[in-house]
Design a protein around this motif. Structure first.
Motif, PDB file in Angstrom:
ATOM      1  N   SER B 348       0.816  -1.208   0.000  1.00 41.81           N
ATOM      2  CA  SER B 348       0.000   0.000   0.000  1.00 41.81           C
ATOM      3  C   SER B 348       0.854   1.264   0.000  1.00 41.81           C
ATOM      4  O   SER B 348       2.053   1.238   0.268  1.00 41.81           O
ATOM      5  CB  SER B 348      -0.895  -0.010   1.237  1.00 41.81           C
ATOM      6  N   ILE B 349       0.206   2.355  -0.301  1.00 40.15           N
ATOM      7  CA  ILE B 349       0.869   3.650  -0.243  1.00 40.15           C
ATOM      8  C   ILE B 349       1.392   3.890   1.165  1.00 40.15           C
ATOM      9  O   ILE B 349       2.515   4.363   1.357  1.00 40.15           O
ATOM     10  CB  ILE B 349      -0.133   4.759  -0.637  1.00 40.15           C
ATOM     11  N   ALA B 350       0.574   3.541   2.152  1.00 41.12           N
ATOM     12  CA  ALA B 350       0.973   3.761   3.542  1.00 41.12           C
ATOM     13  C   ALA B 350       2.295   3.054   3.832  1.00 41.12           C
ATOM     14  O   ALA B 350       3.215   3.652   4.401  1.00 41.12           O
ATOM     15  CB  ALA B 350      -0.111   3.248   4.479  1.00 41.12           C
ATOM     16  N   VAL B 351       2.385   1.817   3.426  1.00 39.84           N
ATOM     17  CA  VAL B 351       3.602   1.066   3.704  1.00 39.84           C
ATOM     18  C   VAL B 351       4.796   1.697   3.010  1.00 39.84           C
ATOM     19  O   VAL B 351       5.872   1.837   3.577  1.00 39.84           O
ATOM     20  CB  VAL B 351       3.430  -0.392   3.244  1.00 39.84           C
ATOM     21  N   VAL B 390      -4.988   5.673   1.462  1.00 43.82           N
ATOM     22  CA  VAL B 390      -3.590   5.306   1.685  1.00 43.82           C
ATOM     23  C   VAL B 390      -3.399   3.801   1.645  1.00 43.82           C
ATOM     24  O   VAL B 390      -2.282   3.322   1.639  1.00 43.82           O
ATOM     25  CB  VAL B 390      -3.050   5.841   3.027  1.00 43.82           C
ATOM     26  N   ASN B 391      -4.499   3.059   1.630  1.00 46.20           N
ATOM     27  CA  ASN B 391      -4.367   1.608   1.563  1.00 46.20           C
ATOM     28  C   ASN B 391      -4.375   1.075   0.140  1.00 46.20           C
ATOM     29  O   ASN B 391      -4.321  -0.120  -0.086  1.00 46.20           O
ATOM     30  CB  ASN B 391      -5.471   0.935   2.366  1.00 46.20           C
ATOM     31  N   GLN B 392      -4.473   1.997  -0.806  1.00 44.97           N
ATOM     32  CA  GLN B 392      -4.419   1.574  -2.202  1.00 44.97           C
ATOM     33  C   GLN B 392      -3.020   1.047  -2.522  1.00 44.97           C
ATOM     34  O   GLN B 392      -2.025   1.521  -1.979  1.00 44.97           O
ATOM     35  CB  GLN B 392      -4.716   2.789  -3.081  1.00 44.97           C
TER      36      GLN B 392
ATOM     37  N   THR C   4       1.890 -12.254 -10.108  1.00 39.30           N
ATOM     38  CA  THR C   4       1.026 -11.119  -9.863  1.00 39.30           C
ATOM     39  C   THR C   4       1.153 -10.758  -8.409  1.00 39.30           C
ATOM     40  O   THR C   4       1.397 -11.588  -7.566  1.00 39.30           O
ATOM     41  CB  THR C   4      -0.449 -11.449 -10.117  1.00 39.30           C
ATOM     42  N   ASN C   5       0.963  -9.533  -8.152  1.00 46.28           N
ATOM     43  CA  ASN C   5       0.849  -9.127  -6.773  1.00 46.28           C
ATOM     44  C   ASN C   5      -0.619  -8.959  -6.492  1.00 46.28           C
ATOM     45  O   ASN C   5      -1.258  -8.057  -7.018  1.00 46.28           O
ATOM     46  CB  ASN C   5       1.601  -7.827  -6.549  1.00 46.28           C
ATOM     47  N   HIS C   6      -1.150  -9.833  -5.706  1.00 53.03           N
ATOM     48  CA  HIS C   6      -2.561  -9.727  -5.435  1.00 53.03           C
ATOM     49  C   HIS C   6      -2.799  -8.482  -4.628  1.00 53.03           C
ATOM     50  O   HIS C   6      -2.235  -8.309  -3.555  1.00 53.03           O
ATOM     51  CB  HIS C   6      -3.043 -10.943  -4.676  1.00 53.03           C
ATOM     52  N   PRO C   7      -3.618  -7.615  -5.117  1.00 53.32           N
ATOM     53  CA  PRO C   7      -3.728  -6.307  -4.493  1.00 53.32           C
ATOM     54  C   PRO C   7      -4.331  -6.378  -3.103  1.00 53.32           C
ATOM     55  O   PRO C   7      -4.115  -5.481  -2.313  1.00 53.32           O
ATOM     56  CB  PRO C   7      -4.635  -5.539  -5.443  1.00 53.32           C
ATOM     57  N   ALA C  10      -1.699  -8.040   0.577  1.00 56.67           N
ATOM     58  CA  ALA C  10      -0.500  -7.586   1.268  1.00 56.67           C
ATOM     59  C   ALA C  10      -0.736  -7.673   2.753  1.00 56.67           C
ATOM     60  O   ALA C  10      -1.798  -7.342   3.258  1.00 56.67           O
ATOM     61  CB  ALA C  10      -0.182  -6.166   0.889  1.00 56.67           C
ATOM     62  N   ALA C  11       0.279  -8.134   3.424  1.00 58.91           N
ATOM     63  CA  ALA C  11       0.100  -8.354   4.853  1.00 58.91           C
ATOM     64  C   ALA C  11       0.337  -7.076   5.615  1.00 58.91           C
ATOM     65  O   ALA C  11       0.280  -7.050   6.832  1.00 58.91           O
ATOM     66  CB  ALA C  11       1.075  -9.399   5.314  1.00 58.91           C
ATOM     67  N   LEU C  12       0.571  -6.028   4.893  1.00 61.73           N
ATOM     68  CA  LEU C  12       1.119  -4.858   5.559  1.00 61.73           C
ATOM     69  C   LEU C  12       0.141  -3.721   5.684  1.00 61.73           C
ATOM     70  O   LEU C  12       0.523  -2.586   5.866  1.00 61.73           O
ATOM     71  CB  LEU C  12       2.319  -4.379   4.766  1.00 61.73           C
TER      72      LEU C  12
END
Ligand SMILES: Nc1ncnc2c1ncn2[C@@H]1O[C@H](COP(=O)(O)OP(=O)(O)OP(=O)(O)O)[C@@H](O)[C@H]1O
Ligand SMILES: Nc1ncnc2c1ncn2[C@@H]1O[C@H](COP(=O)(O)OP(=O)(O)OP(=O)(O)O)[C@@H](O)[C@H]1O
Ligand SMILES: [Mg+2]
Ligand SMILES: [Mg+2]
Lengths: 309, 500, 332, 332
Positions: B348-351, B390-392, C4-7, C10-12
């Motif tokens: 994400s953008i945040a990360v 920001v989670n995009q 692919t990066n599964h949107p 993400a674990a983050l």
């Protein structure tokens, strides 16, 4: 019977003694038998025959037999047995993958009040089982050695294809080597080699190398019939099937085929369907509350051209 | 029915899921016409071209070649209809040879149906010679500079004898000399009546080589003009949808006392580079492709090993053998390959924004969510990043916004020296202006900036001083207070420096 | 292939938006539904599944796999793979039992095994991070080597454990809950904090997500890789200790194919093969799917041959459903 | 992790400059030296190695692995991996033997087995190319499924082959050379042309090297992947046929771990795990290293336990030397 199985103890030493007392059919079956079986490897013919023996021994359609294959994995065997208890089996029959490792499982069975019959391979703690029904693997090694010696006129060079990380197979190897050393000074064991898996595709390359390494080879001992298949194929391929004698353990249908075809001298047969039958018969007694024999030693026999039928 | 147009695309619609990317776009191009396609990042230019190239399918609309309706469902269809494509992202197979890449997907066959190796190499050789590329045809692509690879792609596309050639930002990684090579080719193709669609964010190129220009905005067709009648300002306001004053509106930053000294820096490519960087100045780095500007930055940032030389910051000698040490010394690097080196596209953008300052809100196994949120919103506002939330995922943002994320990431670490390597590559005018503004603001705050760029106007208009590199050496530092500065002068140093 | 990066995976996604747990639930919906569906189906079709003894032993059974899968998950997140875990577990079990039999305090025995695992992992990680040899090959080689060393040292024979306290680690209960479950819970909490609440954890995700970008961000990716493989080695060793305690013996031949089950658990739990994506919670769910499936097939008395078929189909099916779900989100 | 394209290892430097064979030799110098060194060492230390019967049977032994490794090489070049080859080989052997025993002409039996392999490969390839599920998981699943199906169909029992002609495929000789060697030679020639002299072959390399670029160049990468997995399935089936002929029987339990040896052969022969790079010739050399090593250790009477250790070390060592060589070229 060596697929992926392993045991540490072989407490019975006398070969071919004490047949199981034939189960008396006169038990009054009030309670249906639900026997749960755990075997190490159902892709090995030997265990398939045990299983068939068990099925035949069932007396009534109300009785049931549940067989689980732990695929050579100690951990899975334990899980399987627990699953059997949890689904209400009133007797457990198991062929331990490992005589030591099975203790936790046996204790669980004890706690659950389910009697256990150990078949094919004994356990380290016999007080935890109601009955032990085994054939003597070391004895099978001795028998093989005798058969091979006879075929070789007590003289020659032999090799072994082994699976020593598995203790049943280790016992056979030990029996074979002890017998040769003790009684046949003119037979030399040149080399032994473990297979990675006790199947024909892994034993064949080893035999091929043995053939090339030892042009004066006279005999080979293999720890079970599937590995014998690999050795026999290699010998046939090299055109040496007449020169090198093969002995093996199991006495499975596959092995009998080799003997009939003259490709194998002998296979030390345990009586798989007998083990199966005796196990179920013992289970019936347990359910009926009768006394059972603590130790049953199944007769071993050597199958060769004379008795293969 | 003969048509006056080589290519017509009529009423094209295209959506990705619920995202309407093209909304009733039509263009028609005559033989020998060079048509510029302009628009902000994400306007839909590449998408429109990919539909023409058989990579995407239009939801609606039709395509005519020489007046005849054609179905383009695959790359092969496009090729058969005389369309060839230089993609925005360099697309070759690094482990294969130049000749094999040239003929990938259209291998010449012998009568026996096997590949005709000889013809493949012969034709490739001819095409390379035409472009003045001096590389063996059986060399692998691996290890070639991006510029060289781009030149190869151009040669490959030109070689297809197409009726229509699509060039999607072909010059983004080229320097002036190569760009001129390309323009010569464009003129030759024009004479052969090939229609060319030329996508670029560089305004001066549009006026130099294009006859007409079509502007897209948010997937909509805005208008087509002759370049001879259009002005730069006009085009920009068409693109951004509002009046637009000046890209280079900022006053030039003036440096203060010396912040960083680089003495005799040598790495595997860089030879004996020496310069001073003043507090709050923008030091531009100009040079031809392969001059070693990126390598200088990599050495300063601890990615390339420094063989010899010293770096001093604020009077103290610093040792830099890893990016970690460079960061500790106060250096930040916005790398030239945004996607490959700058971003975690799947995150994400945040990360991404907070990656350099994790310590500020993660400690003792606790995450201070409030502080984290504050950090994020600070930079979100400061750079006016356009996003859903920001989670995009960063990968979903347009190029300009991605670049802003990278810059913000580094700003959060409060660097003393900010190195920007090609900060505006492939970025539209609006975003460009914002980045220039940001650079100006930062230098006012006392951040020293090293800006590497292949766009000379950008260098000239934003730099306090200009360092010119050539073949791994820093040949001249031009100071506007002392030296005269023009594109020609910079180029002469960039070229001559190499001749010494 | 399959890059692919599964949107949504993400674990983050910490930071910014509210509830982490809800996010996690949403991301792992497919496997959670799978495991619940399996449970419901088994509760209906058998009267032996939904029984506390069965459920408890199911949990106990899954512990070894979960421990190994934790390590595999971290390695996969970091962009690697570790095939040496099975051999490592076997060797660690032998080490612990032999030391315990020699009369050393249990803590020392277990720590020695963990140090062994860490060293093996360090070796893997060192070679992988300092060369371009693929992790598959490096860990395949160490798998074979350590297996061989185990056989050489033990002569291929198991060692019975004479220390009764040790065996309790595998077979004991605490407040009616199997001890291994506590081990797993403890490890989960520690790892959860490491992976989600430390810079190192983020660096693991970053290294797997884009090693180049991580390097440019100042992450010492080599050190990150080495530490992750060390973790995997230690976790495999711990699993080996638990297994030895369950089997009352150290066996040099156990653990073959453990990496396969662990990889399946990780992948079923949403960990990506391409790195950068995965959660420990997902892995627990994945391991439960496998555990419940095996338990259920046993309870349903499915023929052991058919069990292969069913297991393969379930893995493929679950991953396929997950793919469909992600493909749909992507479209939106 | 380990993501590099070794500049000197592309298999594709054919054409243009002089001698293809010389180029290939230069690229595969490390493994070739390895195999020669092994041979020389064994010829000196044993008097049983350098004997024509031993060498011929060594060749015969290696054939099954080489056939499978050919398929694995193509799949790796294309950027995938195929773990289902072992199960496929076992099933194909069973099919052929059963059909042969039923009296069908041998050609029909073998073709049926090949079709089976092709269909299995097609399934793998279809799922892999049409979803984002990693090849590792897809082929792991089919590995388990096909193994199970094999057991279900055969009841776990081997089928003895009664057709003597069939057995000759595995055990026979032609002009003093083992028949399987001819099978391998034939397959090698066909594959060599496919991989090096046809558009499809180039497309395999391109798909593995950079799938996106290949797609942009008009390569139907999905179809390429499907066809490559089909090839791998067919080759595994052919290997299964040869194996069954050597064993005089179709056995449902053989072939476990075959993928491991085949991958080792490919990688030793210079095939890259990252796709795009590899040669069939290299794979032959890699398989010979493994074959000579196993043969040599047996002739030297190395203890079976130590053989594991040696084998692991040789694989790791060979790959490491190759890496060093490539790293040096890269620096130059
Ligand atoms: N494969 C895809 N899936 C989903 N969305 C896409 C895809 N390709 C492009 N888009 C979206 O379509 C829009 C237009 O993208 P496009 O690449 O055509 O823009 P562009 O005008 O070429 O921009 P730039 O100048 O940055 O190259 C963007 O919002 C982009 O995010
Ligand atoms: N990975 C690499 N290995 C070997 N040489 C390299 C590598 N990367 C770059 N080079 C060489 O280093 C020199 C300088 O590289 P680079 O192209 O980065 O310079 P630059 O001035 O930054 O140009 P650009 O405009 O492309 O950023 C060139 O000769 C290039 O071929
Ligand atoms: Mg674009
Ligand atoms: Mg640069």
């Amino acid at each position: 019977a060596c697929g992926n199985s392993s045991t540490a103890s072989s407490q019975a030493s006398a070969a071919g003694s004490a047949a199981a007392s034939a189960a008396s059919g006169k038990t009054t079956d009030k309670k249906a038998l639900k026997i749960g079986i755990s075997v190490p490897n159902l892709t090995n013919v030997f265990f398939v025959q045990i299983k068939e023996g068990m099925q035949k021994a069932l007396k009534s359609p109300d009785d049931s037999l549940v067989v689980m294959d732990s695929q050579g994995d100690q951990n899975k065997q334990m899980n399987d047995v627990i699953d059997l208890i949890n689904q209400g089996c009133n007797v457990i029959g198991l062929s331990p993958i490992n005589s030591d490792g099975v203790r936790a499982t046996l204790e669980t069975c004890q706690k659950a009040g389910v009697p256990v019959i150990a078949f094919n391979v004994g356990v380290k703690n016999p007080e935890l089982v109601a009955s032990t029904i085994v054939s003597d693997n070391e004895a099978s090694g001795h028998m093989c050695a005798q058969a091979l010696a006879k075929a070789l006129n007590n003289k020659g060079n032999v090799v072994e294809i082994t699976f020593s990380t598995t203790t049943t197979c280790h016992a056979r190897q030990k029996g074979f080597e002890d017998e040769i050393k003790a009684n046949y000074p003119d037979i030399k064991i040149l080399q032994s080699k473990d297979v990675e898996k006790a199947t024909a595709d892994y034993s064949q390359p080893i035999m091929v190398d043995f053939i090339n390494a030892y042009p004066d080879l006279n005999g080979v001992f293999t720890i079970n019939d599937p590995t014998a298949r690999g050795a026999i194929s290699a010998l046939k391929e090299a055109g040496k099937i007449k020169d090198v004698k093969v002995v093996s353990v199991d006495g499975s249908d596959e092995g009998k085929g080799f003997i009939r075809a003259g490709e194998m001298v002998a296979s030390a047969a345990q009586d798989p369907s007998g083990i199966g039958r005796t196990t179920v018969e013992t289970a019936y007694k347990l359910v009926a509350g009768e006394k059972v024999e603590a130790n049953v030693i199944m007769p071993m026999s050597i199958i060769d051209a004379s008795n293969v039928g | 029915m003969p048509s006056e147009y080589t290519l017509e695309m009529n009423n094209i619609f295209k959506s990705f899921g619920s995202n309407k990317v093209l909304d009733d776009v039509s263009i028609s191009i005559k033989p020998g016409e060079v048509r510029a396609l302009m628009g902000e990042n994400g306007a839909g230019k590449s998408t429109l071209m990919k539909i023409l190239g058989g990579i995407y399918h239009a939801d609606q609309g039709n395509i005519k070649i020489d007046g005849e309706a054609v179905q383009i469902n695959t790359v092969d269809d496009a090729r058969r209809n005389g369309i060839s494509f230089i993609h925005q992202e360099i697309s070759n197979v690094p482990s294969m040879t130049i000749a094999e890449n040239f003929f990938l997907g259209k291998e010449p066959k012998t009568k026996a149906g096997l590949i005709d190796q000889r013809k493949m190499h012969r034709d490739t050789r001819a095409a390379l010679d035409l472009m003045g590329i001096d590389l063996p045809t059986n060399r692998q692509i691996t290890g070639l500079s991006i510029a060289k690879q781009q030149m190869l792609e151009i040669a490959r596309a030109i070689n297809e004898n197409a009726k229509v050639i699509i060039m999607d930002e072909p010059t983004a990684s080229l320097a002036k000399a190569e760009v001129e090579d390309l323009f010569r080719q464009v003129k030759m193709l024009k004479e052969k009546n090939v229609a060319i669609i030329y996508i670029s964010h560089r305004m001066e190129e549009t006026f130099l080589v294009c006859d007409t220009v079509t502007v897209l905005r948010d997937g909509k067709f805005i208008g087509t003009k002759n370049t001879s009648e259009a002005t730069e300002k006009e085009l920009i306001s068409m693109m951004v949808g509002r009046k637009f004053d000046e890209i280079y509106g900022q006053e030039r930053a003036v440096g203060g006392e010396t912040l960083m000294q680089v003495k005799g820096l040598c790495s595997k490519v860089v030879k004996d580079v020496t310069f001073d960087l003043k507090k709050g100045e923008v030091l531009g780095f100009a040079g031809l492709v392969g001059a070693g500007r990126t390598e200088t930055a990599l050495a300063l940032f601890g990615i390339d090993k420094i063989h010899s030389g010293e770096v001093w910051i604020e009077g103290k000698k610093v040792s830099i053998s890893s990016p970690k040490e460079a960061i500790r010394a106060g250096i930040a690097l916005v790398p030239e390959d945004r996607k490959g080196q700058g971003l975690f596209l799947g995150h994400s953008i945040a990360v991404n924004l907070t990656f350099q300052v994790l310590k500020e809100f993660i400690n003792n196994l606790r995450i201070n969510r409030k502080k984290e949120a504050n950090l994020i919103s600070t930079y979100q506002n400061k750079l006016s990043i356009r996003m859903a939330s920001v989670n995009q995922m960063v990968g979903e943002l347009s190029g300009g916004n991605q670049q802003k994320v990278v810059i913000s990431k580094w700003l959060a670490s409060k660097p003393k020296v900010l190195i920007l390597d090609e900060p505006t590559r492939g970025i539209d005018v609006g975003a460009k202006a914002e980045i220039y503004k940001l650079m100006s603001d930062l230098s006012k705050e006392g951040v020293s900036i090293i800006m590497i760029s292949s766009e000379l106007p950008e260098i000239i208009n934003n730099s306090s001083r200009i360092a010119v590199m050539s073949e791994g050496r820093l040949v001249k530092i031009l100071d506007p207070d002392v030296d005269e500065i023009s594109q020609e002068i910079i180029m002469s140093y960039a070229v001559e420096g190499g001749n010494k | 292939m399959g890059n692919t990066n599964h949107p949504d995976s993400a674990a983050l996604k910490s930071g910014g938006t509210g509830n982490v747990a809800v996010n996690w639930l949403r991301r792992n919906l497919a496997p959670i539904i799978a495991v619940l569906a399996l449970c419901v189906a088994l509760s209906i079709t058998t009267n032996t599944f939904l029984v506390s003894t069965n459920l408890l032993s199911l949990l106990r059974q899954s512990c070894v796999n979960v421990l190994i899968a934790f390590g595999i998950t971290c390695v996969l997140i970091c962009g690697g793979i570790d095939l040496s875990v099975g051999s490592c577990a076997a060797a660690a079990g032998v080490i612990t039992v032999r030391l315990a039999n020699a009369g050393l305090p249990l803590v020392v025995c277990i720590l020695t095994a963990l140090v062994f695992g860490a060293l093996l992992g360090l070796f893997n990680g060192y070679v992988i991070s300092h060369t371009t040899i693929p992790p598959f090959i490096v860990t395949l080689s160490t798998q074979i080597i350590i297996r061989g060393v185990g056989y050489v040292v033990t002569g291929g024979q198991p060692t019975q454990c004479t220390n009764e306290t040790f065996n309790l680690i595998g077979t004991g209960d605490l407040f009616g809950i199997p001890t291994p479950v506590f081990v797993v819970a403890f490890v989960f909490i520690v790892l959860f904090f490491i992976m989600n609440r430390t810079g190192f954890g983020r660096h693991v995700y970053a290294t797997g997500g884009n090693a180049e970008a991580a390097k440019y961000a100042g992450v010492n990716t080599k050190s990150v890789q080495m530490r992750v493989f060390m973790m995997s080695g230690m976790l495999a060793a711990l699993a080996g200790v638990v297994l030895a305690a369950r089997l009352y013996s150290g066996q040099p031949s156990v653990g073959e194919g453990f990496e396969r089950d662990a990889i399946a658990a990780s992948v079923l739990g949403g960990t990506s093969f391409n790195g950068g994506v995965g959660t420990l919670g997902g892995t627990v769910v994945g391991a439960l799917i496998i555990g419940v499936l095996n338990n259920g097939m046993n309870l349903l008395r499915i023929n052991s041959y058919w069990q292969f078929v069913v297991r393969g189909c379930v893995i493929l099916g679950a991953v396929y459903i997950d793919y469909l779900k992600k493909a749909r989100t992507l479209k939106k």
